[in-house]
Design a protein around this motif. Structure first.
Motif, PDB file in Angstrom:
ATOM      1  N   ALA A  66     -40.089  -6.699  23.702  1.00  0.00           N
ATOM      2  CA  ALA A  66     -38.878  -5.882  23.789  1.00  0.00           C
ATOM      3  C   ALA A  66     -38.193  -5.755  22.429  1.00  0.00           C
ATOM      4  O   ALA A  66     -37.736  -4.666  22.062  1.00  0.00           O
ATOM      5  N   LEU A  67     -38.131  -6.833  21.673  1.00  0.00           N
ATOM      6  CA  LEU A  67     -37.514  -6.783  20.343  1.00  0.00           C
ATOM      7  C   LEU A  67     -38.297  -5.856  19.407  1.00  0.00           C
ATOM      8  O   LEU A  67     -37.705  -5.112  18.619  1.00  0.00           O
ATOM      9  N   ARG A  68     -39.626  -5.869  19.523  1.00  0.00           N
ATOM     10  CA  ARG A  68     -40.441  -4.939  18.719  1.00  0.00           C
ATOM     11  C   ARG A  68     -40.160  -3.492  19.114  1.00  0.00           C
ATOM     12  O   ARG A  68     -40.041  -2.616  18.256  1.00  0.00           O
ATOM     13  N   VAL A  69     -40.063  -3.239  20.413  1.00  0.00           N
ATOM     14  CA  VAL A  69     -39.756  -1.890  20.892  1.00  0.00           C
ATOM     15  C   VAL A  69     -38.382  -1.449  20.385  1.00  0.00           C
ATOM     16  O   VAL A  69     -38.214  -0.312  19.916  1.00  0.00           O
ATOM     17  N   LEU A  70     -37.403  -2.329  20.460  1.00  0.00           N
ATOM     18  CA  LEU A  70     -36.052  -1.989  20.006  1.00  0.00           C
ATOM     19  C   LEU A  70     -36.013  -1.641  18.515  1.00  0.00           C
ATOM     20  O   LEU A  70     -35.229  -0.789  18.097  1.00  0.00           O
ATOM     21  N   LYS A  71     -36.865  -2.288  17.720  1.00  0.00           N
ATOM     22  CA  LYS A  71     -36.939  -1.961  16.292  1.00  0.00           C
ATOM     23  C   LYS A  71     -37.635  -0.630  16.049  1.00  0.00           C
ATOM     24  O   LYS A  71     -37.295   0.108  15.140  1.00  0.00           O
ATOM     25  N   ALA A  72     -38.625  -0.315  16.879  1.00  0.00           N
ATOM     26  CA  ALA A  72     -39.472   0.862  16.654  1.00  0.00           C
ATOM     27  C   ALA A  72     -38.944   2.141  17.295  1.00  0.00           C
ATOM     28  O   ALA A  72     -39.264   3.235  16.828  1.00  0.00           O
ATOM     29  N   VAL A  73     -38.163   2.021  18.356  1.00  0.00           N
ATOM     30  CA  VAL A  73     -37.753   3.190  19.134  1.00  0.00           C
ATOM     31  C   VAL A  73     -36.251   3.377  19.030  1.00  0.00           C
ATOM     32  O   VAL A  73     -35.486   2.473  19.373  1.00  0.00           O
ATOM     33  N   SER A  74     -35.836   4.548  18.588  1.00  0.00           N
ATOM     34  CA  SER A  74     -34.398   4.834  18.562  1.00  0.00           C
ATOM     35  C   SER A  74     -34.003   5.508  19.871  1.00  0.00           C
ATOM     36  O   SER A  74     -34.834   6.048  20.584  1.00  0.00           O
ATOM     37  N   GLY A  75     -32.743   5.460  20.174  1.00  0.00           N
ATOM     38  CA  GLY A  75     -32.246   6.165  21.349  1.00  0.00           C
ATOM     39  C   GLY A  75     -32.325   5.401  22.652  1.00  0.00           C
ATOM     40  O   GLY A  75     -32.122   5.983  23.715  1.00  0.00           O
ATOM     41  N   ILE A  76     -32.595   4.095  22.607  1.00  0.00           N
ATOM     42  CA  ILE A  76     -32.597   3.311  23.845  1.00  0.00           C
ATOM     43  C   ILE A  76     -31.145   3.142  24.280  1.00  0.00           C
ATOM     44  O   ILE A  76     -30.289   2.719  23.506  1.00  0.00           O
ATOM     45  N   ASP A  77     -30.873   3.521  25.529  1.00  0.00           N
ATOM     46  CA  ASP A  77     -29.509   3.491  26.044  1.00  0.00           C
ATOM     47  C   ASP A  77     -29.166   2.186  26.753  1.00  0.00           C
ATOM     48  O   ASP A  77     -28.008   1.775  26.774  1.00  0.00           O
ATOM     49  N   ALA A  78     -30.161   1.565  27.386  1.00  0.00           N
ATOM     50  CA  ALA A  78     -29.902   0.326  28.124  1.00  0.00           C
ATOM     51  C   ALA A  78     -31.174  -0.505  28.221  1.00  0.00           C
ATOM     52  O   ALA A  78     -32.278   0.025  28.144  1.00  0.00           O
ATOM     53  N   VAL A  79     -30.980  -1.810  28.409  1.00  0.00           N
ATOM     54  CA  VAL A  79     -32.072  -2.759  28.608  1.00  0.00           C
ATOM     55  C   VAL A  79     -31.842  -3.446  29.952  1.00  0.00           C
ATOM     56  O   VAL A  79     -30.738  -3.909  30.236  1.00  0.00           O
ATOM     57  N   VAL A  80     -32.892  -3.472  30.770  1.00  0.00           N
ATOM     58  CA  VAL A  80     -32.893  -4.246  32.014  1.00  0.00           C
ATOM     59  C   VAL A  80     -33.896  -5.366  31.792  1.00  0.00           C
ATOM     60  O   VAL A  80     -35.069  -5.101  31.534  1.00  0.00           O
ATOM     61  N   THR A  81     -33.436  -6.613  31.856  1.00  0.00           N
ATOM     62  CA  THR A  81     -34.329  -7.724  31.555  1.00  0.00           C
ATOM     63  C   THR A  81     -34.295  -8.821  32.608  1.00  0.00           C
ATOM     64  O   THR A  81     -33.255  -9.112  33.190  1.00  0.00           O
ATOM     65  N   ASP A  82     -35.462  -9.393  32.834  1.00  0.00           N
ATOM     66  CA  ASP A  82     -35.601 -10.607  33.622  1.00  0.00           C
ATOM     67  C   ASP A  82     -35.112 -11.760  32.742  1.00  0.00           C
ATOM     68  O   ASP A  82     -34.955 -11.599  31.524  1.00  0.00           O
ATOM     69  N   VAL A  83     -34.899 -12.920  33.334  1.00  0.00           N
ATOM     70  CA  VAL A  83     -34.494 -14.091  32.557  1.00  0.00           C
ATOM     71  C   VAL A  83     -35.711 -14.908  32.163  1.00  0.00           C
ATOM     72  O   VAL A  83     -35.953 -15.169  30.982  1.00  0.00           O
ATOM     73  N   GLU A  84     -36.511 -15.323  33.136  1.00  0.00           N
ATOM     74  CA  GLU A  84     -37.637 -16.211  32.876  1.00  0.00           C
ATOM     75  C   GLU A  84     -38.901 -15.405  32.598  1.00  0.00           C
ATOM     76  O   GLU A  84     -39.419 -14.725  33.481  1.00  0.00           O
TER      77      GLU A  84
END
Length: 130
Positions: free
Chosen positions: A45-63
């Protein structure tokens, strides 16, 4: 007249290690009019966030055993680096403790009802979908 949003369909990053759960989340969000990118764990997810602009929201599991950090830490990093991105954390086992949730992030227990998921994402984005 307001400025056109560069991506008329809000872009959501879904971070979930369980394949069937991830597929269900993606289907629900796409059916609701969102564009979705998937990640299997927080490191991806961190790699995607660096590579892709325009992400409006993140839905994430914990574990997520495959990554080096959990969903709470991912949420902290997202909110620290990109405050404009909404964050929704979901877990069926781990409840947030004091300090786990960054400011503005939402938490929901699993299983997540599809309408609840869509409503929470819309609230995070602060705008209705067509």
């Amino acid at each position: 007249m307001s400025e056109p949003h560069p991506n008329p369909r809000p872009l959501i990053l879904v971070v979930e290690d369980e394949t069937l759960v991830r597929m269900t989340l993606v289907d629900v969000l796409e059916d609701a009019g969102f564009k979705v990118i998937e990640a299997v764990h927080a490191d991806e997810a961190l790699r995607v966030l660096k590579a892709v602009s325009g992400i409006d929201a993140v839905v994430t599991d914990v574990e997520m055993p495959q990554g080096s950090i959990n969903g709470f830490e991912l949420a902290q990093r997202v909110r620290k680096g990109r405050q404009e991105i909404g964050v929704l954390i979901a877990s069926g086992r781990a409840a947030p403790k004091a300090g786990d949730l960054p400011e503005g992030a939402l938490f929901i227990g699993k299983p997540v009802h599809p309408e609840t998921l869509v409503r929470l994402i819309k609230n995070l984005l602060g705008r209705p979908l067509g």
